[in-house]
Scaffold this motif. Structure first.
Motif, mmCIF file in Angstrom:
data_model
loop_
_atom_site.group_PDB
_atom_site.id
_atom_site.type_symbol
_atom_site.label_atom_id
_atom_site.label_comp_id
_atom_site.label_asym_id
_atom_site.label_seq_id
_atom_site.Cartn_x
_atom_site.Cartn_y
_atom_site.Cartn_z
ATOM 1 N N UNK A 370 25.279 -3.470 -0.247
ATOM 2 C CA UNK A 370 23.898 -3.550 0.217
ATOM 3 C C UNK A 370 23.234 -4.836 -0.285
ATOM 4 N N UNK A 371 21.914 -4.943 -0.086
ATOM 5 C CA UNK A 371 21.199 -6.181 -0.386
ATOM 6 C C UNK A 371 20.282 -6.016 -1.596
ATOM 7 N N UNK A 372 20.085 -7.089 -2.359
ATOM 8 C CA UNK A 372 19.198 -7.022 -3.524
ATOM 9 C C UNK A 372 17.807 -6.490 -3.196
ATOM 10 N N UNK A 373 17.280 -6.832 -2.024
ATOM 11 C CA UNK A 373 15.928 -6.384 -1.688
ATOM 12 C C UNK A 373 15.861 -4.854 -1.630
ATOM 13 N N UNK A 374 16.916 -4.221 -1.117
ATOM 14 C CA UNK A 374 16.961 -2.753 -1.066
ATOM 15 C C UNK A 374 17.086 -2.191 -2.476
ATOM 16 N N UNK A 375 17.917 -2.824 -3.298
ATOM 17 C CA UNK A 375 18.097 -2.354 -4.673
ATOM 18 C C UNK A 375 16.771 -2.436 -5.427
ATOM 19 N N UNK A 376 16.073 -3.571 -5.288
ATOM 20 C CA UNK A 376 14.789 -3.724 -5.990
ATOM 21 C C UNK A 376 13.767 -2.704 -5.510
ATOM 22 N N UNK A 377 13.749 -2.462 -4.190
ATOM 23 C CA UNK A 377 12.780 -1.516 -3.641
ATOM 24 C C UNK A 377 13.055 -0.107 -4.180
ATOM 25 N N UNK A 378 14.331 0.277 -4.279
ATOM 26 C CA UNK A 378 14.666 1.644 -4.706
ATOM 27 C C UNK A 378 14.566 1.818 -6.220
ATOM 28 N N UNK A 379 14.793 0.738 -6.919
ATOM 29 C CA UNK A 379 14.727 0.741 -8.376
ATOM 30 C C UNK A 379 13.330 1.129 -8.873
ATOM 31 N N UNK A 380 12.312 0.798 -8.072
ATOM 32 C CA UNK A 380 10.926 1.106 -8.447
ATOM 33 C C UNK A 380 10.696 2.603 -8.622
ATOM 34 N N UNK A 381 11.529 3.410 -7.968
ATOM 35 C CA UNK A 381 11.332 4.857 -8.035
ATOM 36 C C UNK A 381 12.108 5.490 -9.183
ATOM 37 N N UNK A 382 12.686 4.652 -10.027
ATOM 38 C CA UNK A 382 13.338 5.159 -11.234
ATOM 39 C C UNK A 382 14.707 5.746 -10.974
ATOM 40 N N UNK A 383 15.288 6.362 -12.016
ATOM 41 C CA UNK A 383 16.665 6.859 -11.942
ATOM 42 C C UNK A 383 16.766 8.233 -11.287
ATOM 43 N N UNK A 384 15.660 8.974 -11.303
ATOM 44 C CA UNK A 384 15.685 10.376 -10.860
ATOM 45 C C UNK A 384 16.307 10.583 -9.472
ATOM 46 N N UNK A 385 15.806 9.864 -8.430
ATOM 47 C CA UNK A 385 16.365 10.092 -7.090
ATOM 48 C C UNK A 385 17.881 9.861 -7.044
ATOM 49 N N UNK A 386 18.363 8.902 -7.829
ATOM 50 C CA UNK A 386 19.803 8.618 -7.835
ATOM 51 C C UNK A 386 20.539 9.744 -8.560
ATOM 52 N N UNK A 387 20.022 10.103 -9.732
ATOM 53 C CA UNK A 387 20.716 11.065 -10.592
ATOM 54 C C UNK A 387 20.810 12.457 -9.978
ATOM 55 N N UNK A 388 19.908 12.757 -9.041
ATOM 56 C CA UNK A 388 19.943 14.072 -8.394
ATOM 57 C C UNK A 388 21.139 14.222 -7.450
ATOM 58 N N UNK A 389 21.856 13.136 -7.209
ATOM 59 C CA UNK A 389 22.954 13.180 -6.243
ATOM 60 C C UNK A 389 24.301 12.934 -6.906
ATOM 61 N N UNK A 390 25.318 13.451 -6.264
ATOM 62 C CA UNK A 390 26.662 13.256 -6.787
ATOM 63 C C UNK A 390 27.230 11.957 -6.216
ATOM 64 N N UNK A 391 27.217 10.923 -7.036
ATOM 65 C CA UNK A 391 27.724 9.632 -6.560
ATOM 66 C C UNK A 391 29.095 9.331 -7.163
ATOM 67 N N UNK A 392 29.795 10.390 -7.590
ATOM 68 C CA UNK A 392 31.055 10.160 -8.296
ATOM 69 C C UNK A 392 32.144 9.575 -7.386
ATOM 70 N N UNK A 393 31.927 9.623 -6.052
ATOM 71 C CA UNK A 393 32.929 9.033 -5.152
ATOM 72 C C UNK A 393 32.931 7.507 -5.212
#
Ligand code: WT7
Length: 661
Positions: A370-393
């Motif tokens: 993906x692109x840095x702009x998307x990473x920066x935009x999503x990073x603003x919402x903290x770790x919670x949205x990411x951690x709620x999902x199983x990204x082990x794949x």
């Protein structure tokens, strides 16, 4: 292209992520193992490029007729031919040849719709082949021939991939226009390409909203009577659209009339594959021309090596097919390699900011690009949205489009990649066709923010403003000094422009337009464009284009546009506008000007700031001093530098006083 001194960025972070430590399992199975593996192959590739690329060319593609000569080039004159005399077909390589293998019933494309409540669709190689053959037959039945330019204006639906491959199958040259571009942009591109056939959809979905698609094509065609013979319309949303009798035809009706058998045409290695319009520092966007053999070899080879593609990967590149990233790394690279490529119709923030993570979990994505702009935009919402999902794949992450700041890199690595996934920060351009500088995931120790080292066969060179090559740890203008297979072959319809734009600034070298630093370990750190090209959320825009759109407004006398640092977008657009005598600056006028740019180019080109000014800093010879405008836009008013050569130094004071926040 004028070369300016690159701006010096803040000091690098020296944390190093060694794949041997963070991803030992990946290193063991990677196509290129360890730095020893990289160095050995890299040395071979530059010592004997013809032997290296000859071997890769034979391995990556199936040739109907073998090539006679690997490379025929006069690099300094911008003349390059690869795999001379070879005949092949990239659609055949992406589809047909997999059908006699275990990949026949493997997913080629997994399509994830904008609305998560809509079921996703999967096309196996066999199924995709059938659809593409029918599409190819429909094109031929409607008079499309080898060499014709076909314009494609579609949202991210599977039929977009089918249409593109169908063109490649019959030897038609596709010219995909990103679905966010305006009717005027479509018109300009159709005329420049001399295209008489358009493929589109009724409407599209984006972030839960319906977006007009065919209506934009209709509007473009109304302004240019008679250029376009036929418009093939794919029914996607089912929304009502205007149908022009004798011109517009429906895909679902035409598909009924043809068979699923279509023989892939024999295409010469140097026959054109596609045009892709991209912004430069001057004039209107130019049609970057890519040909068949070299592009196919390089896109697929870099895809295999940089993303370390293995048979069971589910690979997701979040780009749009309307950009070169989509061409090389959603479509051609992955399918030529027989990989499973995920195609996403939506945006990262719909229905909420977890969408990317939901899609990764749902499809068990293993490689995510993906692109840095998307990473920066999503990073603003903290770790919670990411951690709620199983990204082990996930086993590997990629970044592309603009420099990634170390903060975003580290968040991507730690939160999305759980500290276990190598990140490949891939530097390249529309013109280069494929990745030129990037880490290899099983080899290169990475430093956050650095694209690290050149890919096989790529010979970067940093030069000072006089074109003198710089050695060792240094900073300068990034050039490439030897051809690679997917270098663009020309600017469509303008032979001189290719040489003039890329080869005339520093004689003998391809000049990228980027500034770059090289550290003591030989790692490359891209510092951004040194020409008048902006990079807004990874979208490339010329300052001249935005200026032309602004001066079309009846109240505007003159405009000067520069990029400025923006937390999420990387760069924002700052427009200085001089009004005609007697016209009064107002917020309404600001809004009109912004709307004008959206209409002329695209909403992505909307200025963030409109700064009305009575004058611009110019030299006595009348040249706008953009260096000063950039500094003021960035708020760096303490370091404006020498203003004594200005025709009217007082202008600078007014500009500083009126600087818009
Ligand atoms: C420009 C090319 C290549 C596909 C997407 C953009 C910038 C691209 C990186 C990166 C730093 C990057 C450069 C380049 N760029 N990737 N990894 N690190 N900068 O293609 O629209 O042709 O733009 O994007 O400035 O010149 P493009």
């Amino acid at each position: 292209m004028a070369a300016k001194k690159p701006t010096v960025k803040k000091k690098q972070t020296e944390v190093i992520f060694d794949p041997k430590k963070i991803a030992p399992a990946l290193v063991k199975t990677a196509h290129v193992k360890g730095m020893e593996g990289y160095k050995k192959l890299y040395n071979q590739s530059v010592k004997n490029p013809l032997a290296f690329w000859g071997k890769v060319g034979k391995e990556q593609l199936t040739w109907f007729k073998p090539f006679k000569q690997v490379l025929k080039s006069n690099f300094a004159k911008a003349e390059n031919q690869w795999y001379v005399g070879g005949k092949t077909n990239l659609c055949y390589n992406a589809l047909d040849r997999h059908l006699t293998t275990a990949r026949k019933n493997k997913a080629a494309i997994i399509w994830e719709p904008d609305n998560p409540a809509t079921p996703s669709r999967t096309f196996t190689y066999q199924q995709l082949h059938f659809e593409v053959c029918r599409m190819a037959n429909v094109l031929q039945a409607n008079g499309v021939k080898k060499g014709d330019r076909v314009t494609i204006y579609m949202p991210m639906v599977p039929e977009l991939a089918m249409a593109t491959l169908a063109c490649a199958r019959i030897g038609a040259v596709h010219s995909i226009i990103f679905g966010g571009f305006s009717a005027d942009s479509i018109k300009d591109r159709i005329i420049d390409a001399g295209s008489d056939f358009v493929i589109t959809t009724d409407t599209g979905y984006r972030g839960g909203k319906v977006i007009p698609i065919k209506a934009k094509v209709d509007e473009a065609l109304e302004k240019m009577s008679g250029h376009v013979r036929k418009v093939l319309v794919v029914r996607h949303t089912g929304d009502h659209v205007n149908v022009v009798a004798g011109r517009d035809i429906w895909w679902h009706e035409e598909a009924e009339k043809v068979s699923g058998v279509n023989k892939a045409a024999e295409i010469d290695s140097e026959d054109p594959l596609f045009l892709l319009y991209t912004s430069g520092s001057t004039g209107k966007p130019k049609g970057v021309l890519h040909t068949t053999g070299g592009y196919g070899v390089y896109a697929s080879f870099t895809h295999k090596i940089v993303f370390d593609i293995q048979e069971n990967d589910t690979y997701w590149c979040t780009a749009d097919l309307g950009w070169v990233t989509g061409h090389s790394y959603i479509l051609y690279g992955p399918l030529i390699n027989g990989a499973t490529s995920l195609m996403f119709e939506g945006i990262p923030t719909f229905p909420d900011v977890s969408r990317f993570w939901k899609v990764i979990e749902k499809h068990q994505v293993s490689i995510f690009y993906t692109a840095p702009t998307a990473i920066r935009a999503l990073m603003r919402f903290g770790d919670e949205p990411v951690k709620k999902h199983d990204l082990s794949s996930l086993r590997l992450l990629g970044s592309v489009g603009e420099p990634i700041n170390p903060e975003a890199w580290l968040w991507y690595h730690r939160t999305v990649g759980r500290g276990k996934c190598p990140i490949v920060d891939t530097w390249w351009q529309t013109e280069t066709g494929g990745i030129l500088i990037s880490p290899l995931p099983g080899a290169t120790p990475t430093k956050p923010g650095s694209a690290t080292l050149p890919f096989f066969g790529v010979q970067p060179l940093l030069v000072d403003s006089d074109g003198k090559p710089l050695k060792g740890a240094t900073e300068g203008n990034l050039c490439i000094q030897f051809p690679w297979p997917s270098i663009m072959r020309g600017v469509y319809g303008d032979k001189e422009r290719f040489y003039n734009t890329y080869f005339s600034t520093f004689k003998g070298y391809y000049f990228t337009g980027d500034g770059c630093r090289r550290d003591k370990d030989g790692y490359y750190w891209i510092t951004g464009r040194v020409d008048d090209v902006m990079n807004v959320s990874g979208h490339r825009l010329g300052t001249a284009e935005v200026e032309s759109a602004l001066v079309l407004h009846q109240d505007v006398a003159e405009a000067a546009v520069v990029g400025f640092p923006h937390d999420i977008k990387g760069q924002g657009i700052y427009a200085y506008v001089i009004l005609k005598e007697g016209r009064i600056p107002s917020d309404d006028l600001r809004k009109e000007l912004i709307a004008q740019v959206a209409k002329e180019i695209s909403p992505i080109a909307k200025p963030d700031v409109i700064h009305f000014t009575p004058g611009l800093p110019k030299t006595r010879s009348g040249k706008i001093m953009r260096r000063i405008l950039r500094k003021i836009a960035a708020g760096e008013i303490d370091t404006l530098g020498d203003t004594s050569t200005l025709a009217d130094p007082a202008v600078v004071e007014i500009l500083v006083k009126d600087r818009q926040k």
